[in-house]
Design a protein around this motif. Structure first.
Motif, short mmCIF file in Angstrom:
data_model
loop_
_atom_site.label_atom_id
_atom_site.label_comp_id
_atom_site.label_asym_id
_atom_site.label_seq_id
_atom_site.Cartn_x
_atom_site.Cartn_y
_atom_site.Cartn_z
N ARG A 2 -13.19 26.79 115.07
CA ARG A 2 -12.83 28.04 115.73
C ARG A 2 -14.16 28.71 116.03
N GLY A 3 -14.62 28.57 117.25
CA GLY A 3 -15.96 29.04 117.58
C GLY A 3 -16.95 28.19 116.82
N LEU A 7 -9.17 28.71 105.59
CA LEU A 7 -10.43 29.26 105.10
C LEU A 7 -11.59 28.52 105.73
N SER A 8 -12.64 29.25 106.05
CA SER A 8 -13.83 28.61 106.62
C SER A 8 -14.62 27.94 105.50
N CYS A 9 -15.43 26.97 105.87
CA CYS A 9 -16.26 26.28 104.88
C CYS A 9 -17.17 27.28 104.16
N SER A 10 -17.64 28.29 104.88
CA SER A 10 -18.56 29.26 104.28
C SER A 10 -17.87 30.17 103.26
N TYR A 11 -16.54 30.18 103.24
CA TYR A 11 -15.80 30.98 102.26
C TYR A 11 -16.03 30.46 100.84
N PHE A 12 -16.16 29.16 100.70
CA PHE A 12 -16.24 28.52 99.39
C PHE A 12 -17.64 28.66 98.80
N VAL A 13 -17.68 29.12 97.56
CA VAL A 13 -18.94 29.22 96.82
C VAL A 13 -18.92 28.07 95.81
#
Length: 118
Positions: free
Chosen positions: A77-78, A45-51
Motif C-alpha cells: 500500500r504505497g 499491520l505494516s512490517c514497521s509496526y512490529f518491534v
C-alpha cells in the motif's frame, strides 16, 4: 508491466497450502509472535509496526516464510508492506489448528517465564 504488478508478491493459492509448511512457519518463536500480533489485530499491520529483536534482513526472511507458507498475505500500500493473517484459508484447510496454536502459545506464556521461549 504496471508498477502495481511489478510489486505484487507471490502467495500460494488456498489449495497449495501445505500443513508441513504452516507448521514449520509457526514453529519459530519470532514468526509465532508475528502471527499472534496479527491475530490480535482487527486490521492489517505494516512490517514497521512490529518491534522485533532481529535485524531488518532477518525480519524480511521471517515475513517471507510466513507468506510463502500461506500463513499471511502481504500487499503493498504505497511504500508500506501490509500484512494480514490468512485465517479463513487456514481455518478451511486445517480446522482449529490456528486457534489451537494461539491458545497453546497463550498457555505457554502463563507457565513459562518471559524470555525463556524467545
Amino acid at each position: 508491466m504496471t508498477a502495481a504488478a511489478a510489486r505484487a508478491l507471490d502467495h500460494p493459492a488456498r489449495d497449495e497450502i501445505r500443513l508441513e509448511s504452516v507448521l514449520h512457519a509457526l514453529a519459530d518463536p519470532v514468526r509465532l509472535r508475528i502471527v499472534r500480533e496479527l491475530a490480535a489485530s482487527e486490521s492489517e499491520l505494516s512490517c514497521s509496526y512490529f518491534v522485533l529483536p532481529i535485524t531488518k534482513s532477518t525480519c524480511t526472511h521471517h515475513f517471507r516464510v510466513l507468506r510463502e507458507s500461506g500463513v499471511i498475505r502481504q500487499d503493498y500500500r504505497g511504500t508500506a508492506k501490509m500484512n494480514g493473517l490468512r485465517r479463513s484459508d487456514l481455518d478451511a484447510l486445517f480446522p482449529g489448528l490456528l486457534d489451537g496454536v494461539l491458545a497453546a502459545a497463550a498457555s505457554q506464556d502463563d507457565r513459562v517465564p518471559q524470555g525463556v521461549a524467545d
